[in-house]
Design a protein around this motif. Structure first.
Motif, mmCIF file in Angstrom:
data_model
loop_
_atom_site.group_PDB
_atom_site.id
_atom_site.type_symbol
_atom_site.label_atom_id
_atom_site.label_comp_id
_atom_site.label_asym_id
_atom_site.label_seq_id
_atom_site.Cartn_x
_atom_site.Cartn_y
_atom_site.Cartn_z
ATOM 1 N N UNK A 237 0.685 -1.630 -0.036
ATOM 2 C CA UNK A 237 0.497 -0.265 -0.074
ATOM 3 C C UNK A 237 0.832 1.111 -0.324
ATOM 4 N N UNK A 238 1.911 1.210 0.500
ATOM 5 C CA UNK A 238 3.355 2.628 0.945
ATOM 6 C C UNK A 238 4.546 1.927 1.105
ATOM 7 N N UNK A 239 5.456 2.969 1.044
ATOM 8 C CA UNK A 239 6.488 2.398 0.686
ATOM 9 C C UNK A 239 7.566 3.240 1.324
ATOM 10 N N UNK A 240 8.672 3.111 1.999
ATOM 11 C CA UNK A 240 9.280 4.420 2.189
ATOM 12 C C UNK A 240 10.943 3.605 2.303
ATOM 13 N N UNK A 241 11.772 3.927 0.988
ATOM 14 C CA UNK A 241 13.412 3.670 0.985
ATOM 15 C C UNK A 241 14.250 4.490 2.568
ATOM 16 N N UNK A 242 14.946 3.699 3.229
ATOM 17 C CA UNK A 242 15.055 5.229 4.281
ATOM 18 C C UNK A 242 16.691 4.886 4.187
ATOM 19 N N UNK A 243 16.981 6.512 4.975
ATOM 20 C CA UNK A 243 19.036 5.519 4.784
ATOM 21 C C UNK A 243 19.228 7.190 5.012
ATOM 22 N N UNK A 244 20.643 7.768 5.046
ATOM 23 C CA UNK A 244 21.548 8.720 5.700
ATOM 24 C C UNK A 244 20.520 9.460 6.666
ATOM 25 N N UNK A 245 20.446 9.108 7.660
ATOM 26 C CA UNK A 245 19.275 9.380 9.154
ATOM 27 C C UNK A 245 20.126 10.056 9.586
ATOM 28 N N UNK A 255 9.987 11.831 -3.626
ATOM 29 C CA UNK A 255 8.685 11.155 -3.859
ATOM 30 C C UNK A 255 8.989 10.619 -5.235
ATOM 31 N N UNK A 256 7.666 9.621 -5.311
ATOM 32 C CA UNK A 256 7.686 8.542 -5.699
ATOM 33 C C UNK A 256 7.567 8.457 -7.306
ATOM 34 N N UNK A 257 8.328 8.180 -8.047
ATOM 35 C CA UNK A 257 8.215 8.352 -9.557
ATOM 36 C C UNK A 257 6.867 8.794 -10.224
ATOM 37 N N UNK A 258 5.579 8.141 -9.681
ATOM 38 C CA UNK A 258 4.574 9.048 -10.134
ATOM 39 C C UNK A 258 4.432 10.744 -9.265
ATOM 40 N N UNK A 259 4.049 10.188 -7.871
ATOM 41 C CA UNK A 259 5.018 11.677 -7.285
ATOM 42 C C UNK A 259 3.177 11.818 -6.866
ATOM 43 N N UNK A 260 2.114 11.264 -6.671
ATOM 44 C CA UNK A 260 0.589 11.480 -6.554
ATOM 45 C C UNK A 260 0.650 10.170 -6.124
ATOM 46 N N UNK A 261 1.185 9.482 -5.297
ATOM 47 C CA UNK A 261 0.608 8.120 -4.387
ATOM 48 C C UNK A 261 0.582 9.230 -3.488
ATOM 49 N N UNK A 262 -0.418 8.277 -2.300
ATOM 50 C CA UNK A 262 -0.998 8.693 -0.517
ATOM 51 C C UNK A 262 0.609 8.517 0.079
ATOM 52 N N UNK A 263 1.547 8.272 -0.610
ATOM 53 C CA UNK A 263 2.968 8.380 0.753
ATOM 54 C C UNK A 263 2.992 9.758 0.262
#
Ligand code: ZN
Length: 436
Positions: A237-245, A255-263
């Motif tokens: 349903x949603x996802x996140x890549x995380x790093x450099x924190x 943003x995701x590739x489409x840029x208009x997802x719920x995330x």
């Protein structure tokens, strides 16, 4: 002795992971995953060398015992034991005597940052090489140098780890962090540290979604995971890549590739409320595993949370990306942001007003002025906002943003209105992964 702060505990965990010599395969990744597995339940997956992952192939497994250069005066330099970055990752084994001119073809330095050791890899072209500070390389005297690389390149496997925290829904949130860099603190260690602690927190209470936290080598590791999990991707349903924190820069959402997802709607909402200096940047096909997860054949609703952006910090891929760049305060702030993001993902629910013709009379239901909290007026406003917006299309996050009221107040109002029979929760819509 006083207990250390949450940020100090995160930093202490990063200190355990930092010294390990990791690459895209090999025992460094396995050791790393064993340490993470002490904190959270982790399933370990081994993908044999030669396995295909779409257009890629798992390479031979690389392991290294030791490496150094012996100078004509007998002194050793670029010793692996002094810094993991001294050896080009995936260097083939060698034991040879070469003159300085020949040696220089195998040395990598950063002339613009003469005191730092660069990070270099050669996964797919067989060679050997050493990395050292430009200053040290410039000081080398002519003569015979003895080079030793005690490494092995042999059929083995690529290793990745996965922690799954089940939820009430069959829908899932996937969190990805890369585990393939040796002794780089922000770019690697901070992501693994935060992902581990977030997974432990996720498992500490019941959740709406299932959470899949993946610790995999960059690119080839995420491709192996995608290949092994392709049948289940529609549950995401949603996802996140995380790093450099852990670096000092503000939190940055890509943003995701489409840029208009719920995330893409929910994460910026959380960051805006947390920190006015946070940034939202558009998708670009450069970066970490979002490149694979968002590729058109998968098109997953996956964004990315970092502080610095890719190579946008001076210490990037050098020996200066060490444990002093990553601070307890920033690690703690990043973890807190991710907890709030998870809360918002879980609370992003849509309701229908069951009494939509005019305003329902709250007084006769005991809801008028009945709410606790520090500001009854705000609580009342939250209720009116929820009733006015609950048309089945507008989520609690949207209402919170429109009303400029905290999501927690909006959520509390919705809970009370639902208990009074004035709201009905919309079912979670079908997973959006394949919508076009
Ligand atoms: Zn990197």
């Amino acid at each position: 002795m006083s207990a250390s702060s949450p940020g100090e505990q995160l930093h202490a965990f990063a200190e355990r992971l930092y010294p390990i010599c990791r690459s895209i395969t090999g025992n460094g990744v396995r050791r790393t995953l064993r340490i993470i597995g002490e904190r959270i339940p982790l399933s370990i997956n081994e993908v044999p060398s030669g396995s295909e992952a779409f257009d890629w192939e798992v390479p031979l497994e690389w392991n290294i015992e030791d490496a150094w250069i012996e100078a004509p005066d007998g002194n050793r330099l670029a010793e692996l034991g002094r810094h993991n970055l001294h050896i080009v990752s995936y260097s083939e084994p060698i034991r040879a005597t070469v003159d300085l001119a020949a040696l220089r073809h195998h040395l990598h330095t950063l002339p613009a940052k003469p005191d730092l050791i660069p990070y270099r890899t050669s996964y797919y072209r067989r060679q050997w090489g050493f990395c050292l500070s430009h200053r040290d390389a410039e000081a080398l005297e002519p003569g015979k140098y003895h080079v030793v690389v005690e490494s092995s390149l042999a059929p083995g496997s690529l290793t990745y780890g996965e922690c799954f925290v089940p939820g009430r829904s069959t829908q899932e949130v996937v969190l990805f962090t890369h585990v393939c860099h040796p002794s780089l603190a922000n770019d690697n260690t901070s992501g693994m540290t935060i992902a581990t602690e977030l997974a432990a927190w996720l498992a500490s209470e019941p959740r709406r979604f299932g959470y899949r936290i993946v610790f995999a080598p960059g690119t080839i590791g995420s491709l192996c995971w995608l290949r092994n999990n392709e049948h289940g991707l529609k549950r995401i349903r949603h996802g996140l890549v995380i790093g450099l924190l852990g670096d000092p820069q503000p939190l940055t959402y890509k943003q995701s590739r489409r840029g208009n997802r719920d995330v893409d709607r929910i994460v910026p909402f959380v960051l805006r409320n947390l920190d006015a200096s946070s940034r939202v940047i558009p998708f670009e096909p450069y970066g970490y595993d979002e490149r694979q997860l968002c590729s058109p054949g998968f098109d997953l609703p996956v964004g990315r949370l970092t502080r610095a952006v890719n190579d946008g910090y001076p210490e990037y891929h050098t020996s200066a990306d060490d444990l002093s760049l990553v601070t307890p305060g920033k690690l703690e702030e990043s973890l807190e942001a991710l907890k709030q993001i998870v809360t918002a993902l879980e609370d992003d629910v849509r309701y229908i007003n069951m009494c939509p013709k005019g305003e329902p009379q709250l007084g006769k239901r005991g809801l008028y002025g009945s709410m606790g909290g520090s500001s009854p007026a705000d609580a009342q406003r939250a209720m009116l906002w929820v009733l006015s917006q609950s048309d089945g299309h507008t989520s609690l996050v949207d209402i919170s943003a429109k009303a400029d009221l905290p999501l927690a107040s909006i959520k509390q109002a919705a809970t009370q209105l639902e208990a009074a029979g004035l709201l009905k929760q919309q079912e979670d819509p079908a997973p959006p992964a394949n919508e076009q």
